[in-house]
Design a protein around this motif. Structure first.
Motif, PDB file in Angstrom:
ATOM      1  N   LEU A 130      95.948  69.756  86.979  1.00 19.51           N
ATOM      2  CA  LEU A 130      96.656  70.651  86.060  1.00 19.51           C
ATOM      3  C   LEU A 130      96.121  70.515  84.633  1.00 19.51           C
ATOM      4  CD1 LEU A 130     100.343  70.362  87.328  1.00 19.51           C
ATOM      5  CD2 LEU A 130      98.827  72.330  87.501  1.00 19.51           C
ATOM      6  N   GLU A 131      95.862  69.296  84.204  1.00 19.14           N
ATOM      7  CA  GLU A 131      95.312  69.068  82.859  1.00 19.14           C
ATOM      8  C   GLU A 131      93.922  69.689  82.743  1.00 19.14           C
ATOM      9  OE1 GLU A 131      95.299  68.055  79.017  1.00 19.14           O
ATOM     10  OE2 GLU A 131      96.996  67.783  80.365  1.00 19.14           O
ATOM     11  N   GLN A 132      93.097  69.500  83.753  1.00 13.62           N
ATOM     12  CA  GLN A 132      91.752  70.071  83.745  1.00 13.62           C
ATOM     13  C   GLN A 132      91.818  71.599  83.734  1.00 13.62           C
ATOM     14  OE1 GLN A 132      89.466  68.656  87.034  1.00 13.62           O
ATOM     15  NE2 GLN A 132      87.532  69.469  86.259  1.00 13.62           N
ATOM     16  N   SER A 133      92.767  72.174  84.430  1.00 15.64           N
ATOM     17  CA  SER A 133      92.943  73.619  84.459  1.00 15.64           C
ATOM     18  C   SER A 133      93.296  74.152  83.071  1.00 15.64           C
ATOM     19  CB  SER A 133      94.022  73.991  85.460  1.00 15.64           C
ATOM     20  OG  SER A 133      94.278  75.363  85.443  1.00 15.64           O
ATOM     21  N   LYS A 134      94.172  73.438  82.341  1.00 14.61           N
ATOM     22  CA  LYS A 134      94.535  73.860  80.985  1.00 14.61           C
ATOM     23  C   LYS A 134      93.328  73.816  80.063  1.00 14.61           C
ATOM     24  CE  LYS A 134      99.356  72.415  81.204  1.00 14.61           C
ATOM     25  NZ  LYS A 134     100.349  71.454  80.720  1.00 14.61           N
ATOM     26  N   LEU A 135      92.527  72.747  80.176  1.00 16.06           N
ATOM     27  CA  LEU A 135      91.333  72.631  79.333  1.00 16.06           C
ATOM     28  C   LEU A 135      90.322  73.738  79.658  1.00 16.06           C
ATOM     29  CD1 LEU A 135      90.800  68.756  79.359  1.00 16.06           C
ATOM     30  CD2 LEU A 135      91.712  70.157  77.497  1.00 16.06           C
ATOM     31  N   ASN A 136      90.126  74.002  80.930  1.00 13.49           N
ATOM     32  CA  ASN A 136      89.199  75.066  81.333  1.00 13.49           C
ATOM     33  C   ASN A 136      89.671  76.427  80.843  1.00 13.49           C
ATOM     34  OD1 ASN A 136      87.398  73.384  82.603  1.00 13.49           O
ATOM     35  ND2 ASN A 136      88.307  73.659  84.644  1.00 13.49           N
ATOM     36  N   LYS A 137      90.965  76.647  80.873  1.00 14.11           N
ATOM     37  CA  LYS A 137      91.512  77.924  80.414  1.00 14.11           C
ATOM     38  C   LYS A 137      91.206  78.130  78.936  1.00 14.11           C
ATOM     39  CE  LYS A 137      95.872  80.438  80.200  1.00 14.11           C
ATOM     40  NZ  LYS A 137      97.301  80.394  80.476  1.00 14.11           N
ATOM     41  N   GLU A 138      91.411  77.102  78.111  1.00 11.22           N
ATOM     42  CA  GLU A 138      91.130  77.199  76.677  1.00 11.22           C
ATOM     43  C   GLU A 138      89.628  77.390  76.432  1.00 11.22           C
ATOM     44  OE1 GLU A 138      91.496  77.522  72.737  1.00 11.22           O
ATOM     45  OE2 GLU A 138      93.153  77.526  74.172  1.00 11.22           O
ATOM     46  N   LYS A 139      88.798  76.636  77.172  1.00 10.29           N
ATOM     47  CA  LYS A 139      87.347  76.756  77.012  1.00 10.29           C
ATOM     48  C   LYS A 139      86.871  78.165  77.385  1.00 10.29           C
ATOM     49  CE  LYS A 139      84.234  75.463  79.924  1.00 10.29           C
ATOM     50  NZ  LYS A 139      83.453  74.792  80.913  1.00 10.29           N
ATOM     51  N   ASN A 140      87.359  78.693  78.477  1.00 12.91           N
ATOM     52  CA  ASN A 140      86.972  80.043  78.908  1.00 12.91           C
ATOM     53  C   ASN A 140      87.437  81.104  77.928  1.00 12.91           C
ATOM     54  OD1 ASN A 140      85.744  79.035  81.198  1.00 12.91           O
ATOM     55  ND2 ASN A 140      87.556  79.337  82.484  1.00 12.91           N
ATOM     56  N   ARG A 141      88.636  80.916  77.358  1.00 18.09           N
ATOM     57  CA  ARG A 141      89.135  81.868  76.370  1.00 18.09           C
ATOM     58  C   ARG A 141      88.237  81.883  75.142  1.00 18.09           C
ATOM     59  NH1 ARG A 141      91.683  82.186  71.858  1.00 18.09           N
ATOM     60  NH2 ARG A 141      91.985  79.963  71.621  1.00 18.09           N
ATOM     61  N   GLN A 142      87.812  80.707  74.696  1.00 26.03           N
ATOM     62  CA  GLN A 142      86.944  80.615  73.516  1.00 26.03           C
ATOM     63  C   GLN A 142      85.569  81.222  73.800  1.00 26.03           C
ATOM     64  OE1 GLN A 142      88.022  79.570  70.492  1.00 26.03           O
ATOM     65  NE2 GLN A 142      86.059  80.319  69.752  1.00 26.03           N
ATOM     66  N   GLU A 143      85.018  80.997  75.003  1.00 21.40           N
ATOM     67  CA  GLU A 143      83.721  81.571  75.362  1.00 21.40           C
ATOM     68  C   GLU A 143      83.779  83.100  75.365  1.00 21.40           C
ATOM     69  OE1 GLU A 143      82.501  80.002  79.111  1.00 21.40           O
ATOM     70  OE2 GLU A 143      82.034  78.016  78.293  1.00 21.40           O
ATOM     71  N   ILE A 144      84.829  83.652  75.904  1.00 19.12           N
ATOM     72  CA  ILE A 144      84.986  85.111  75.930  1.00 19.12           C
ATOM     73  C   ILE A 144      85.126  85.648  74.511  1.00 19.12           C
ATOM     74  CG2 ILE A 144      86.549  86.973  76.626  1.00 19.12           C
ATOM     75  CD1 ILE A 144      87.073  85.357  79.194  1.00 19.12           C
ATOM     76  N   GLN A 145      85.887  84.959  73.680  1.00 19.57           N
ATOM     77  CA  GLN A 145      86.064  85.392  72.298  1.00 19.57           C
ATOM     78  C   GLN A 145      84.723  85.356  71.549  1.00 19.57           C
ATOM     79  OE1 GLN A 145      88.818  82.962  70.108  1.00 19.57           O
ATOM     80  NE2 GLN A 145      89.465  84.670  68.819  1.00 19.57           N
ATOM     81  N   ASP A 146      83.927  84.306  71.749  1.00 13.25           N
ATOM     82  CA  ASP A 146      82.615  84.214  71.106  1.00 13.25           C
ATOM     83  C   ASP A 146      81.679  85.323  71.599  1.00 13.25           C
ATOM     84  OD1 ASP A 146      83.497  82.011  69.726  1.00 13.25           O
ATOM     85  OD2 ASP A 146      82.507  80.552  71.037  1.00 13.25           O
ATOM     86  N   LYS A 147      81.715  85.595  72.882  1.00 13.89           N
ATOM     87  CA  LYS A 147      80.852  86.641  73.446  1.00 13.89           C
ATOM     88  C   LYS A 147      81.168  87.996  72.821  1.00 13.89           C
ATOM     89  CE  LYS A 147      81.689  88.396  77.524  1.00 13.89           C
ATOM     90  NZ  LYS A 147      81.838  88.639  78.961  1.00 13.89           N
TER      91      LYS A 147
END
Length: 184
Positions: A130-147
């Motif tokens: 669950l913790e890893q899922s939360k971190l991945n969600k934030e990382k993916n959101r930031q990558e999409i925003q940067d793109k």
């Protein structure tokens, strides 16, 4: 005129030929006008003296007009007099006999499943995932925003637009965005 009591029982309506109804100047010897009982509307249309083009047009449009008339003039379905009453699903079924062995077996299984669920919910593996899922969600959101920021700078639209910059500043700004996002 023929009285209804004199009609034969096998023929519900009398057949009237064009000689009795149509004047001589409009009579066509090939076709006869039959008024009365007919099994199909196309048979009735074939018996009326018409030009071939009008006859073909009527033969195609009559079924269409009849279909449209049925659709437009049909009454909506109305609920019956039992529509307000509860159905058979609201009637309780008969009480089935209770078997002690099956009841005990069911209770034991329910307790066992509840223990398994509780153990799984408190397991360290689930907490880690669950913790890893939360971190991945934030990382993916930031990558999409940067793109999207890089794309907006290149196209000159959005919050990251480089529209007012000189071409050299614009290239430097886009390169800085790509470096920050890790895009080559």
């Amino acid at each position: 005129m023929v009285s209804p009591s004199c009609l034969p029982l096998s023929d519900p309506l009398p057949q009237i030929t064009s000689a009795a109804v149509v004047p001589k100047k409009f009579r066509n010897p090939q076709r006869k006008l039959h008024i009365g009982y007919s099994k199909s509307p196309t048979r009735f249309l074939k018996s009326i003296p018409l030009s071939p083009s009008l006859h073909a047009a009527l033969q195609k449009t009559v079924p269409l007009v009849a279909s449209v008339a049925i659709l437009l003039w049909s009454n909506p379905a109305k609920a019956g007099f039992l529509s307000g009453l509860p159905g058979i699903e609201s009637v309780p079924g008969p009480q089935l006999p209770q078997i002690d062995f099956l009841n005990r077996f069911n209770e034991e299984n329910q307790k066992k499943y509840a223990e398994f669920d509780e153990r799984f919910k408190t397991s360290p593996l689930l907490k880690k995932l669950l913790e890893q899922s939360k971190l991945n969600k934030e990382k993916n959101r930031q990558e999409i925003q940067d793109k999207y920021c890089i794309r907006g700078a290149e196209w000159g639209v959005g919050d990251c637009s480089a529209e007012g910059m000189s071409s050299e500043d614009r290239e430097n700004f886009i390169a800085m965005l790509k470096q920050k996002a890790g895009v080559k």
